[in-house]
Design a protein around this motif. Structure first.
Motif, PDB file in Angstrom:
ATOM      1  N   THR A  89      34.949  38.081  41.342  1.00 57.98           N
ATOM      2  CA  THR A  89      34.165  38.933  40.453  1.00 57.98           C
ATOM      3  C   THR A  89      34.505  40.399  40.677  1.00 57.98           C
ATOM      4  OG1 THR A  89      32.365  37.323  40.511  1.00 57.98           O
ATOM      5  CG2 THR A  89      31.845  39.525  39.715  1.00 57.98           C
ATOM      6  N   ALA A  90      34.691  41.132  39.594  1.00 58.72           N
ATOM      7  CA  ALA A  90      35.011  42.556  39.691  1.00 58.72           C
ATOM      8  C   ALA A  90      33.800  43.322  40.220  1.00 58.72           C
ATOM      9  CB  ALA A  90      35.414  43.092  38.326  1.00 58.72           C
ATOM     10  N   PRO A  91      34.021  44.376  41.007  1.00 61.17           N
ATOM     11  CA  PRO A  91      32.909  45.199  41.487  1.00 61.17           C
ATOM     12  C   PRO A  91      32.144  45.824  40.322  1.00 61.17           C
ATOM     13  CG  PRO A  91      34.927  45.702  42.680  1.00 61.17           C
ATOM     14  CD  PRO A  91      35.314  44.835  41.528  1.00 61.17           C
ATOM     15  N   GLN A 117      33.478  50.889  40.096  1.00 66.67           N
ATOM     16  CA  GLN A 117      34.863  51.127  40.473  1.00 66.67           C
ATOM     17  C   GLN A 117      35.191  52.589  40.198  1.00 66.67           C
ATOM     18  OE1 GLN A 117      36.566  47.761  38.063  1.00 66.67           O
ATOM     19  NE2 GLN A 117      37.593  47.274  39.975  1.00 66.67           N
ATOM     20  N   ASN A 167      29.653  45.502  46.051  1.00 69.92           N
ATOM     21  CA  ASN A 167      29.922  45.665  44.626  1.00 69.92           C
ATOM     22  C   ASN A 167      30.355  47.077  44.267  1.00 69.92           C
ATOM     23  OD1 ASN A 167      29.373  43.194  42.876  1.00 69.92           O
ATOM     24  ND2 ASN A 167      27.650  43.138  44.310  1.00 69.92           N
ATOM     25  N   SER A 182      33.676  49.582  44.651  1.00 73.86           N
ATOM     26  CA  SER A 182      35.078  49.797  45.002  1.00 73.86           C
ATOM     27  C   SER A 182      35.337  51.291  44.912  1.00 73.86           C
ATOM     28  CB  SER A 182      36.002  49.036  44.044  1.00 73.86           C
ATOM     29  OG  SER A 182      37.359  49.306  44.347  1.00 73.86           O
TER      30      SER A 182
END
Length: 220
Positions: free
Chosen positions: A2-4, A7, A92, A94
């Motif tokens: 799962t993407a943060p 970002q 969560n 980046s």
């Protein structure tokens, strides 16, 4: 994977719901301008006149009135109860480095949980700012420009060894462990280096070293 949720190429201030000193939020934002809140840290931010770019947590400490002050798209509820809101937020984000405030005061169990998270999420560079000190997880190779006589405390979260320069009492050849030998109240003799054989070392310094610590642990 799962993407943060957040970002960014800039440093992040992560505000929690615990006690913090007057001016701590402004200090953190002057070094880390992207503001994120962990659960009730959103109330702290809003009451100080700041709108967080994201609010992350289980949100059990935010009432309807507080939620109504936040744009819905900035609120990210993570319902699992196996981790703290600090953990949920940090994993969560980046960013090159995170400055956390509102996590080291108040309840002792919350403070210990935050230190646990620093070690488990060591791939997310983060420094927690307290009223007198700061704490961070040391990368395996660390260089800091410190004043001679400055207090340096090393606390191993598991068995660890390594080498140092610039400390009054070097750690070379020592076996450090949370249930054995630790490194509280060492002193810098000037610029300090650590070369550690594994992850798991927490470093505690006076909070005046915030900018230098951020420089040392920031990801390229």
């Amino acid at each position: 994977m799962t993407a943060p949720i957040v970002q960014t190429s800039r440093a992040v201030t992560l505000v929690g719901g615990g006690p913090m000193g007057r001016g701590d939020l402004e200090l953190a934002l002057s070094h880390a301008p992207v503001l994120v809140a962990a659960d009730s840290g959103a109330i702290t931010a809003l009451d100080a006149g700041y709108m967080p770019q994201a609010v992350i947590g289980d949100l059990d400490s935010l009432d309807a009135e507080a939620l109504a002050r936040l744009p819905a798209e900035r609120v990210h509820r993570i319902t699992e109860q196996d981790s703290t809101d600090f953990d949920k937020a940090l994993r969560n984000i980046s960013a090159p480095v995170v400055v956390g405030i509102g996590f080291t005061g108040g309840r002792l169990d919350h403070q210990l949980a935050a230190l646990n998270t620093l070690v488990r999420l060591s791939s997310r560079p983060c420094v927690l700012l307290g009223d007198k000190d700061l704490v961070f997880h040391a990368p395996r190779s660390l260089q800091l420009d410190l004043f001679s006589g400055e207090r340096v405390s090393l606390f191993p979260m598991h068995a660890i060894s390594g080498r140092s320069t610039g400390l009054k009492w070097p750690i070379n050849g020592l076996a450090l462990a949370p249930d054995g030998l630790i490194g509280t109240s060492n002193q810098a003799t000037g610029a300090m280096t650590l070369e550690l054989d594994s992850d798991g070392m927490l470093v505690m310094l006076p909070r005046t070293n915030l900018a230098e610590v951020m420089r040392a642990i920031t990801l390229p």
